[in-house]
Design a protein around this motif. Sequence first.
Motif, PDB file in Angstrom:
ATOM      1  N   ARG A 152       0.855  -1.186   0.000  1.00 37.79           N
ATOM      2  CA  ARG A 152       0.000   0.000   0.000  1.00 37.79           C
ATOM      3  C   ARG A 152       0.892   1.237   0.000  1.00 37.79           C
ATOM      4  NH1 ARG A 152      -3.145   1.108   4.241  1.00 37.79           N
ATOM      5  NH2 ARG A 152      -1.775   0.050   5.720  1.00 37.79           N
ATOM      6  N   TYR A 153       0.379   2.312  -0.598  1.00 39.27           N
ATOM      7  CA  TYR A 153       1.203   3.508  -0.777  1.00 39.27           C
ATOM      8  C   TYR A 153       0.505   4.750  -0.236  1.00 39.27           C
ATOM      9  CZ  TYR A 153       3.635   0.367  -3.949  1.00 39.27           C
ATOM     10  OH  TYR A 153       4.301  -0.709  -4.477  1.00 39.27           O
ATOM     11  N   ALA A 154       1.303   5.649   0.340  1.00 42.85           N
ATOM     12  CA  ALA A 154       0.822   6.951   0.784  1.00 42.85           C
ATOM     13  C   ALA A 154       1.036   7.962  -0.337  1.00 42.85           C
ATOM     14  CB  ALA A 154       1.579   7.389   2.038  1.00 42.85           C
ATOM     15  N   PRO A 155       0.386   9.110  -0.279  1.00 40.93           N
ATOM     16  CA  PRO A 155       0.629  10.138  -1.298  1.00 40.93           C
ATOM     17  C   PRO A 155       2.067  10.632  -1.317  1.00 40.93           C
ATOM     18  CG  PRO A 155      -1.415  10.581  -0.121  1.00 40.93           C
ATOM     19  CD  PRO A 155      -0.719   9.488   0.620  1.00 40.93           C
ATOM     20  N   SER A 156       2.702  10.692  -0.146  1.00 43.47           N
ATOM     21  CA  SER A 156       4.074  11.196  -0.064  1.00 43.47           C
ATOM     22  C   SER A 156       4.662  10.805   1.276  1.00 43.47           C
ATOM     23  CB  SER A 156       4.110  12.718  -0.223  1.00 43.47           C
ATOM     24  OG  SER A 156       3.406  13.340   0.852  1.00 43.47           O
ATOM     25  N   VAL A 157       5.961  11.054   1.427  1.00 39.14           N
ATOM     26  CA  VAL A 157       6.647  10.819   2.700  1.00 39.14           C
ATOM     27  C   VAL A 157       6.815  12.165   3.397  1.00 39.14           C
ATOM     28  CG1 VAL A 157       8.779  10.059   3.808  1.00 39.14           C
ATOM     29  CG2 VAL A 157       7.851   8.770   1.874  1.00 39.14           C
ATOM     30  N   LYS A 158       6.218  12.289   4.566  1.00 41.93           N
ATOM     31  CA  LYS A 158       6.243  13.547   5.302  1.00 41.93           C
ATOM     32  C   LYS A 158       7.203  13.534   6.484  1.00 41.93           C
ATOM     33  CE  LYS A 158       1.372  14.536   4.246  1.00 41.93           C
ATOM     34  NZ  LYS A 158       0.033  14.792   4.845  1.00 41.93           N
ATOM     35  N   ARG A 218       9.298   4.455  -3.751  1.00 41.50           N
ATOM     36  CA  ARG A 218       7.880   4.776  -3.594  1.00 41.50           C
ATOM     37  C   ARG A 218       7.524   4.921  -2.117  1.00 41.50           C
ATOM     38  NH1 ARG A 218       4.091   1.131  -7.278  1.00 41.50           N
ATOM     39  NH2 ARG A 218       2.746   2.936  -6.876  1.00 41.50           N
ATOM     40  N   PRO A 219       6.461   5.677  -1.795  1.00 45.57           N
ATOM     41  CA  PRO A 219       6.074   5.896  -0.392  1.00 45.57           C
ATOM     42  C   PRO A 219       5.281   4.715   0.175  1.00 45.57           C
ATOM     43  CG  PRO A 219       4.628   7.151  -1.833  1.00 45.57           C
ATOM     44  CD  PRO A 219       5.655   6.520  -2.729  1.00 45.57           C
ATOM     45  N   VAL A 220       5.973   3.594   0.368  1.00 40.46           N
ATOM     46  CA  VAL A 220       5.344   2.368   0.859  1.00 40.46           C
ATOM     47  C   VAL A 220       4.898   2.553   2.308  1.00 40.46           C
ATOM     48  CG1 VAL A 220       5.688  -0.090   1.308  1.00 40.46           C
ATOM     49  CG2 VAL A 220       6.766   0.975  -0.693  1.00 40.46           C
ATOM     50  N   ILE A 221       3.679   2.160   2.610  1.00 40.40           N
ATOM     51  CA  ILE A 221       3.175   2.223   3.981  1.00 40.40           C
ATOM     52  C   ILE A 221       3.689   0.996   4.730  1.00 40.40           C
ATOM     53  CG2 ILE A 221       1.132   2.211   5.449  1.00 40.40           C
ATOM     54  CD1 ILE A 221      -0.369   3.597   3.166  1.00 40.40           C
ATOM     55  N   GLY A 241      -0.391   3.893  14.279  1.00 39.62           N
ATOM     56  CA  GLY A 241      -1.020   5.213  14.317  1.00 39.62           C
ATOM     57  C   GLY A 241      -0.423   6.190  13.333  1.00 39.62           C
ATOM     58  N   PHE A 242       0.836   5.942  12.920  1.00 39.37           N
ATOM     59  CA  PHE A 242       1.503   6.899  12.037  1.00 39.37           C
ATOM     60  C   PHE A 242       2.322   6.195  10.943  1.00 39.37           C
ATOM     61  CE2 PHE A 242       0.897   9.036  16.118  1.00 39.37           C
ATOM     62  CZ  PHE A 242       0.189  10.164  15.708  1.00 39.37           C
ATOM     63  N   ASN A 243       1.818   5.081  10.464  1.00 43.15           N
ATOM     64  CA  ASN A 243       2.509   4.373   9.385  1.00 43.15           C
ATOM     65  C   ASN A 243       2.358   5.087   8.046  1.00 43.15           C
ATOM     66  OD1 ASN A 243       3.648   2.035  10.678  1.00 43.15           O
ATOM     67  ND2 ASN A 243       1.570   1.240  10.918  1.00 43.15           N
ATOM     68  N   GLU A 244       1.207   5.678   7.817  1.00 40.78           N
ATOM     69  CA  GLU A 244       0.954   6.316   6.520  1.00 40.78           C
ATOM     70  C   GLU A 244       1.663   7.666   6.434  1.00 40.78           C
ATOM     71  OE1 GLU A 244      -2.766   7.649   3.612  1.00 40.78           O
ATOM     72  OE2 GLU A 244      -3.101   6.302   5.301  1.00 40.78           O
ATOM     73  N   GLY A 245       2.441   7.832   5.379  1.00 46.78           N
ATOM     74  CA  GLY A 245       3.140   9.097   5.183  1.00 46.78           C
ATOM     75  C   GLY A 245       4.465   9.198   5.902  1.00 46.78           C
ATOM     76  N   ALA A 291      21.125   9.694   7.635  1.00 48.66           N
ATOM     77  CA  ALA A 291      20.908  11.071   7.169  1.00 48.66           C
ATOM     78  C   ALA A 291      20.759  11.128   5.657  1.00 48.66           C
ATOM     79  CB  ALA A 291      22.069  11.962   7.626  1.00 48.66           C
ATOM     80  N   ARG A 292      21.585  10.383   4.941  1.00 50.34           N
ATOM     81  CA  ARG A 292      21.498  10.378   3.475  1.00 50.34           C
ATOM     82  C   ARG A 292      20.180   9.771   3.012  1.00 50.34           C
ATOM     83  NH1 ARG A 292      24.777   7.040   1.441  1.00 50.34           N
ATOM     84  NH2 ARG A 292      25.902   6.256   3.275  1.00 50.34           N
ATOM     85  N   LEU A 293      19.737   8.735   3.698  1.00 49.72           N
ATOM     86  CA  LEU A 293      18.469   8.107   3.352  1.00 49.72           C
ATOM     87  C   LEU A 293      17.293   9.047   3.612  1.00 49.72           C
ATOM     88  CD1 LEU A 293      16.999   5.557   2.413  1.00 49.72           C
ATOM     89  CD2 LEU A 293      17.130   4.698   4.774  1.00 49.72           C
ATOM     90  N   VAL A 294      17.320   9.728   4.744  1.00 48.35           N
ATOM     91  CA  VAL A 294      16.269  10.699   5.070  1.00 48.35           C
ATOM     92  C   VAL A 294      16.236  11.819   4.036  1.00 48.35           C
ATOM     93  CG1 VAL A 294      15.590  12.489   6.726  1.00 48.35           C
ATOM     94  CG2 VAL A 294      16.229  10.216   7.543  1.00 48.35           C
ATOM     95  N   ALA A 295      17.399  12.355   3.684  1.00 42.88           N
ATOM     96  CA  ALA A 295      17.470  13.461   2.722  1.00 42.88           C
ATOM     97  C   ALA A 295      16.884  13.070   1.378  1.00 42.88           C
ATOM     98  CB  ALA A 295      18.925  13.906   2.544  1.00 42.88           C
ATOM     99  N   TRP A 296      17.043  11.808   1.011  1.00 39.94           N
ATOM    100  CA  TRP A 296      16.490  11.334  -0.267  1.00 39.94           C
ATOM    101  C   TRP A 296      14.994  11.046  -0.160  1.00 39.94           C
ATOM    102  CZ3 TRP A 296      15.410   5.896  -1.606  1.00 39.94           C
ATOM    103  CH2 TRP A 296      14.969   5.753  -2.930  1.00 39.94           C
ATOM    104  N   LYS A 297      14.569  10.338   0.873  1.00 35.97           N
ATOM    105  CA  LYS A 297      13.174   9.912   0.966  1.00 35.97           C
ATOM    106  C   LYS A 297      12.206  11.072   1.195  1.00 35.97           C
ATOM    107  CE  LYS A 297      11.380   6.636   0.654  1.00 35.97           C
ATOM    108  NZ  LYS A 297      10.789   6.010  -0.562  1.00 35.97           N
ATOM    109  N   LEU A 298      12.638  12.124   1.867  1.00 33.29           N
ATOM    110  CA  LEU A 298      11.731  13.258   2.064  1.00 33.29           C
ATOM    111  C   LEU A 298      11.457  13.964   0.748  1.00 33.29           C
ATOM    112  CD1 LEU A 298      12.937  14.839   5.427  1.00 33.29           C
ATOM    113  CD2 LEU A 298      10.866  13.502   5.009  1.00 33.29           C
ATOM    114  N   GLY A 299      12.412  13.952  -0.164  1.00 35.45           N
ATOM    115  CA  GLY A 299      12.176  14.497  -1.495  1.00 35.45           C
ATOM    116  C   GLY A 299      12.170  16.008  -1.544  1.00 35.45           C
TER     117      GLY A 299
END
Length: 254
Positions: A77-83, A143-146, A152-156, A181-189
Motif C-alpha cells: 500500500r502507498y501513501a501520497p508522499s513521505v512527510k 515509492r512511499p510504501v506504507i 497510528g503513524f505508518n501512513e506518510g 541522514a542520506r536516506l532521510v534526505a532522499w526519501k523526504l524528497g
Amino acid sequence: MQLLRRRGYRSAAALAVLVLLGATALWLNPSGAPPGTASSSSERKRAHRALHQGPRPAIVPRRAWHAESVDTAPGARYAPSVKAAVIHHTSTPNGYDCATVPRTLRDLYAGHAYGRHWDDLGYNFLVDACGTIYEGRAGGVDRPVIGAHTKGFNEGTVGIAAIGTFTPGESVPEPMLDAIARLVAWKLGPRGPDPRGSVTLVSTHDEARYPKGTKAVLPVVGGHTDGYPTRCPGAALYAKLPDIGARAARIQRR
C-alpha cells in the motif's frame, strides 16, 4: 546625392531588420531575461525545490539478502508522499560483523512476517553499523510504501531501523548516522518538509500516543517513541536525531 540616398535606404532597411529581430526576441522571451535563465516565478520555484532533493544512496535490494515472501501477503500500500522519518532500533546485539547482517535480516523478517503476522518486515529500510542501507518492506524503495513500524503513524512516514541496541551508554557508529541522514534526505524528497522541523500527522489508531483522529505535531526526523509509547530507538540513538536532521538538511542544501 544618389549615393547618399542609397546609403540612407540601406540604413533604414538595417534599422527595420533590427526592430523586427528585437520584437521576435521579445516574443520568444517576454520576461526579457537573458537566455537560459528562469523566465517565470514557477520556473524559479521548481529550481529552488530541486536544491532540496538529496541524491539516492546505494541500497541493497531484498533479493540480495534472500528475503522470503508470505504466500498470503497482500500487495503493498502507498501513501501520497513521505512527510516524516521514524527512526527505530532493532534491539539485536551490537558488535556484529557486518557480513552477518543478511542473516539478521532474515531472522527479523521471520519475526515480523510470521511471529507478528505483519506479512513482511515492518521497517521500510534497515541500516547497519558499517553504513550499509538495506531494503526492508517490499513495494519499491523509491515509492512511499506504507510500513508496519509505528502504530497510528505508518501512513506518510518512512520507517528506518538501525540494526543494534542503542540504550543509554551505547555509542552510535558514525557510518550509521551518516547513512541514515542520506536516506532521510532522499526519501523526504524536494517537496518534503525541512528535516530539522516538525510536521502535523493525523493518528490512525487509539493505541498510539495520540488517539485516533488527533492531529499530532511530530518531529520530521523523530523516534518511534514520539508516536507510540515505547523506548525505541533507545536513548543513545534518540539523542542523535537532531544531528541526523541537521545532516539531512545539509545534504538537501537547505
